[in-house]
Design a protein around this motif. Structure first.
Motif, PDB file in Angstrom:
ATOM      1  N   GLY A   1       0.824  -1.199   0.000  1.00  0.00           N
ATOM      2  CA  GLY A   1       0.000   0.000   0.000  1.00  0.00           C
ATOM      3  C   GLY A   1       0.855   1.244   0.000  1.00  0.00           C
ATOM      4  N   PRO A   2       0.229   2.399  -0.227  1.00  0.00           N
ATOM      5  CA  PRO A   2       0.967   3.660  -0.232  1.00  0.00           C
ATOM      6  C   PRO A   2       1.506   3.984   1.158  1.00  0.00           C
ATOM      7  CG  PRO A   2      -1.392   4.080  -0.288  1.00  0.00           C
ATOM      8  CD  PRO A   2      -1.215   2.604  -0.413  1.00  0.00           C
ATOM      9  N   ARG A   3       2.666   4.580   1.210  1.00  0.00           N
ATOM     10  CA  ARG A   3       3.264   4.954   2.494  1.00  0.00           C
ATOM     11  C   ARG A   3       2.535   6.139   3.118  1.00  0.00           C
ATOM     12  NH1 ARG A   3       4.692   0.681   4.470  1.00  0.00           N
ATOM     13  NH2 ARG A   3       6.868   0.254   4.659  1.00  0.00           N
ATOM     14  N   ASP A   4       2.072   7.075   2.315  1.00  0.00           N
ATOM     15  CA  ASP A   4       1.359   8.240   2.832  1.00  0.00           C
ATOM     16  C   ASP A   4      -0.135   7.953   2.811  1.00  0.00           C
ATOM     17  OD1 ASP A   4       3.697   9.747   3.230  1.00  0.00           O
ATOM     18  OD2 ASP A   4       3.698  10.380   1.138  1.00  0.00           O
ATOM     19  N   GLN A   5      -0.742   7.985   3.997  1.00  0.00           N
ATOM     20  CA  GLN A   5      -2.165   7.712   4.139  1.00  0.00           C
ATOM     21  C   GLN A   5      -2.776   8.726   5.093  1.00  0.00           C
ATOM     22  OE1 GLN A   5      -2.661   3.592   5.340  1.00  0.00           O
ATOM     23  NE2 GLN A   5      -1.233   2.876   3.785  1.00  0.00           N
ATOM     24  N   ILE A   6      -3.962   9.183   4.760  1.00  0.00           N
ATOM     25  CA  ILE A   6      -4.691  10.109   5.622  1.00  0.00           C
ATOM     26  C   ILE A   6      -5.711   9.298   6.405  1.00  0.00           C
ATOM     27  CG2 ILE A   6      -6.204  12.128   5.706  1.00  0.00           C
ATOM     28  CD1 ILE A   6      -4.874  12.984   3.019  1.00  0.00           C
ATOM     29  N   PRO A   7      -5.700   9.402   7.743  1.00  0.00           N
ATOM     30  CA  PRO A   7      -6.614   8.587   8.549  1.00  0.00           C
ATOM     31  C   PRO A   7      -8.079   8.835   8.208  1.00  0.00           C
ATOM     32  CG  PRO A   7      -5.031   9.740   9.945  1.00  0.00           C
ATOM     33  CD  PRO A   7      -4.886  10.290   8.554  1.00  0.00           C
ATOM     34  N   SER A   8      -8.866   7.781   8.382  1.00  0.00           N
ATOM     35  CA  SER A   8     -10.309   7.904   8.269  1.00  0.00           C
ATOM     36  C   SER A   8     -10.824   8.637   9.500  1.00  0.00           C
ATOM     37  CB  SER A   8     -10.948   6.520   8.179  1.00  0.00           C
ATOM     38  OG  SER A   8     -12.326   6.616   7.906  1.00  0.00           O
ATOM     39  N   MET A   9     -11.979   9.260   9.356  1.00  0.00           N
ATOM     40  CA  MET A   9     -12.610   9.949  10.468  1.00  0.00           C
ATOM     41  C   MET A   9     -14.086   9.590  10.467  1.00  0.00           C
ATOM     42  SD  MET A   9     -13.004  14.028  11.218  1.00  0.00           S
ATOM     43  CE  MET A   9     -11.270  14.275  11.515  1.00  0.00           C
TER      44      MET A   9
END
Length: 184
Positions: free
Chosen positions: A167-175
């Motif tokens: 998977g991608p290293r940069d991920q934005i958390p779910s909210m």
């Protein structure tokens, strides 16, 4: 109260489970896994964050299934406090939105605890070996849907996992809304 997911614990193993759908039919993780990876989603019926993107979740799940990704949704909320999340309402929700994946009920909340699920929606994307590669958001939506042109972050990540195993290293958390835990 809005809750965000923690960062992806890359390589964490997928957790086994056997849960019923609203009709009482038992589904085992081993039967739901895809040849190219597995997406485990914690959702519920009443959460405005889920409702804002439910049609996008269904769209992305349908497309991911054609890429060899197994998809499953789980509701773990306390239905005594949130009756709109009951199995009967889950069945209606799945029918209304044409789910192409099982929507399972985690009555004792053990699966949510095993996964350390925090909120709805909470997405766990695993590769074919069952190693966690994505724990981010669907897209830029929040309590209201993001723009139609929003980058499909979950879809893109799961497609990358299907193609490369990573998977991608940069991920934005779910909210989303916190899991509604039972009080003992």
């Amino acid at each position: 109260m809005a809750v965000s997911t923690p960062v992806c614990d890359f390589g964490a193993p997928i957790r086994d489970f056997a849960l019923p759908d609203p009709r009482g039919r038992l589904h085992r993780l081993e039967d739901l896994r895809g040849a190219k990876g597995t997406l485990v989603m914690f959702i519920c019926n009443h959460c405005p964050y889920v409702q804002a993107v439910i049609d996008r979740i269904v769209r992305d799940a349908r497309e991911l299934q054609t890429l060899g990704i197994g998809v499953v949704a789980i509701s773990s909320n306390d239905v005594a406090s949130y009756p709109e999340d009951s199995p009967a309402h889950m069945a209606e929700e799945a029918l209304r939105h044409h789910f192409t994946f099982p929507y399972l009920y985690d009555e004792d909340q053990s699966v949510a605890r095993d996964y350390s699920a925090e909120c709805t929606p909470d997405f766990f994307g695993y590769n074919a070996e069952g190693k966690l590669q994505y724990r981010g958001r669907l897209d830029a939506s929040g309590r209201k849907p993001g723009p139609e042109t929003a980058r499909r972050e979950l879809f893109e990540a799961m497609k990358e996992i299907a193609e490369t195993g990573h998977g991608p290293r940069d991920q934005i958390p779910s909210m989303g809304c916190s899991i509604k835990w039972k009080t003992t």
